[in-house]
Design an enzyme around this catalytic site. Structure first.
Site, PDB file in Angstrom:
ATOM      1  N   LYS A 185     -38.180 -48.769  42.044  1.00 35.64           N
ATOM      2  CA  LYS A 185     -37.900 -50.234  41.172  1.00 35.64           C
ATOM      3  C   LYS A 185     -37.412 -50.781  41.576  1.00 35.64           C
ATOM      4  O   LYS A 185     -35.841 -51.324  41.750  1.00 35.64           O
ATOM      5  CB  LYS A 185     -37.467 -50.210  39.710  1.00 35.64           C
ATOM      6  CG  LYS A 185     -38.434 -49.090  38.737  1.00 35.64           C
ATOM      7  CD  LYS A 185     -39.519 -50.024  37.993  1.00 35.64           C
ATOM      8  CE  LYS A 185     -38.914 -51.214  36.906  1.00 35.64           C
ATOM      9  NZ  LYS A 185     -39.844 -51.472  36.021  1.00 35.64           N
ATOM     10  N   GLU A 245     -52.741 -50.827  39.618  1.00 36.26           N
ATOM     11  CA  GLU A 245     -52.321 -51.959  38.454  1.00 36.26           C
ATOM     12  C   GLU A 245     -51.649 -53.150  38.000  1.00 36.26           C
ATOM     13  O   GLU A 245     -52.711 -53.627  39.266  1.00 36.26           O
ATOM     14  CB  GLU A 245     -50.266 -51.024  38.070  1.00 36.26           C
ATOM     15  CG  GLU A 245     -49.013 -51.531  39.633  1.00 36.26           C
ATOM     16  CD  GLU A 245     -48.249 -51.284  39.901  1.00 36.26           C
ATOM     17  OE1 GLU A 245     -47.527 -50.894  38.448  1.00 36.26           O
ATOM     18  OE2 GLU A 245     -47.890 -51.849  40.606  1.00 36.26           O
ATOM     19  N   ARG A 277     -34.759 -41.965  35.765  1.00 41.39           N
ATOM     20  CA  ARG A 277     -35.308 -43.073  37.233  1.00 41.39           C
ATOM     21  C   ARG A 277     -34.760 -43.872  37.869  1.00 41.39           C
ATOM     22  O   ARG A 277     -34.712 -44.373  39.103  1.00 41.39           O
ATOM     23  CB  ARG A 277     -36.283 -44.211  36.259  1.00 41.39           C
ATOM     24  CG  ARG A 277     -37.391 -44.393  37.140  1.00 41.39           C
ATOM     25  CD  ARG A 277     -38.265 -45.167  36.450  1.00 41.39           C
ATOM     26  NE  ARG A 277     -38.235 -46.028  35.738  1.00 41.39           N
ATOM     27  CZ  ARG A 277     -39.182 -46.804  34.864  1.00 41.39           C
ATOM     28  NH1 ARG A 277     -40.721 -46.681  35.326  1.00 41.39           N
ATOM     29  NH2 ARG A 277     -38.942 -48.010  34.090  1.00 41.39           N
TER      30      ARG A 277
END
Length: 288
Positions: A149, A182, A50
């Protein structure tokens, strides 16, 4: 404490980056939060994958191989004698000028911190969290994919501050359609009539490593689970709710916006998933 910084393990006091680093000036960089359990770095390969995807998405050309980054993570844990804790892996765009242009940053920077972390008091893992929905909306995936991220977490930070203003430790963030995306740092799951539901990345949810683990565990436990659009109403009327994240691990939610979820206590499916998760984290990963 030792910190890995650009190829060297240095003392915490000497772990410094330039004020001209674009990671600091513009949040131009990426990170991963990783857990280590009893000397097992949980799903390190998935985190590194990721990490690479985030770098590719922002056109950050990393000069380090996956193995070099893996070694940096493990070496930092060993240097600090860390067997259980939290690892922060960061790559910044590197030093540039005061303009935005990333191509004026010739050399990215990499650092690793391995330490302890505790996001919530232990009592909330046992009795559950009371959370709220906040006004700040999750950034539209068309503007910035939640899969990246990024070092710029201001969207989440603003929502976290609003949660604290309302007396809560965590908050639900809605997307611009009013659907649940989220929490400020966690993925959200609900249980309704024996089935587990969670928002998809298209709704603004991060594709969390712990989230993926819950999908795997649900399949092994024979628990039906799917990605689905959720509203606040769906959480208010769920039988159970729980959150997952590398930092938070797996934690129950017993109240949203003043409304009790289920009977107001952590539910049986949460407990089943939690027990399986505790076993998984010591088996699935990279041993030091």
């Amino acid at each position: 404490m030792k910190v890995f910084l650009d190829g060297q393990l240095v003392d915490q006091a000497d772990a410094k980056i330039s004020v001209f680093d674009h990671g600091l000036l513009y949040g131009d960089g990426i990170f991963e939060g990783i857990r280590i359990y009893d000397g097992n770095v949980f799903r390190l390969e998935e985190h590194l994958e990721r990490f690479e995807y985030s770098a590719k998405a922002i056109l950050l050309k990393m000069p380090w191989s996956r193995q070099e980054i893996s070694d940096a993570v493990c070496d930092t844990c060993r240097a600090n004698g860390l067997k259980d804790g939290y690892i922060r892996l960061v790559a910044t765009r590197g030093v540039g000028d005061l303009g935005l242009s990333p191509w004026l940053c010739p050399k990215p920077s990499l650092f690793v911190i391995a330490d302890k972390i505790k996001l919530y008091p232990q009592e909330h893992y046992e009795k559950g969290l009371a959370i709220v929905t906040v006004p700040t909306r999750r950034m539209n995936p068309a503007a910035l994919s939640p899969a990246i991220k990024s070092l710029n977490y201001l969207n989440n930070i603003m929502a976290k501050m609003e949660a604290q203003q309302f007396g809560a430790l965590e908050a639900i963030m809605l997307n611009d359609q009013g659907l649940v995306a989220e929490c400020t740092g966690d993925n959200v799951f609900v249980v309704h009539k024996g089935k587990i539901f969670t928002p998809s990345a298209q709704q603004g949810a991060l594709k969390g490593i712990t989230r993926d683990a819950i999908f795997d565990l649900a399949a092994k436990l024979g628990l039906p689970m799917e990605e689905h659009e959720l509203t606040r109403y769906d959480i208010w009327n769920a039988d159970e709710c729980f959150l997952t994240g590398t930092g938070a691990e797996v934690i129950p939610v017993v109240k949203l916006d003043g409304r009790e979820i289920g009977n107001g206590t952590p539910g049986p499916i949460f407990k089943q998933v939690l027990e399986a998760f505790h076993q998984l984290v010591r088996e699935d990963g990279t041993k030091l």
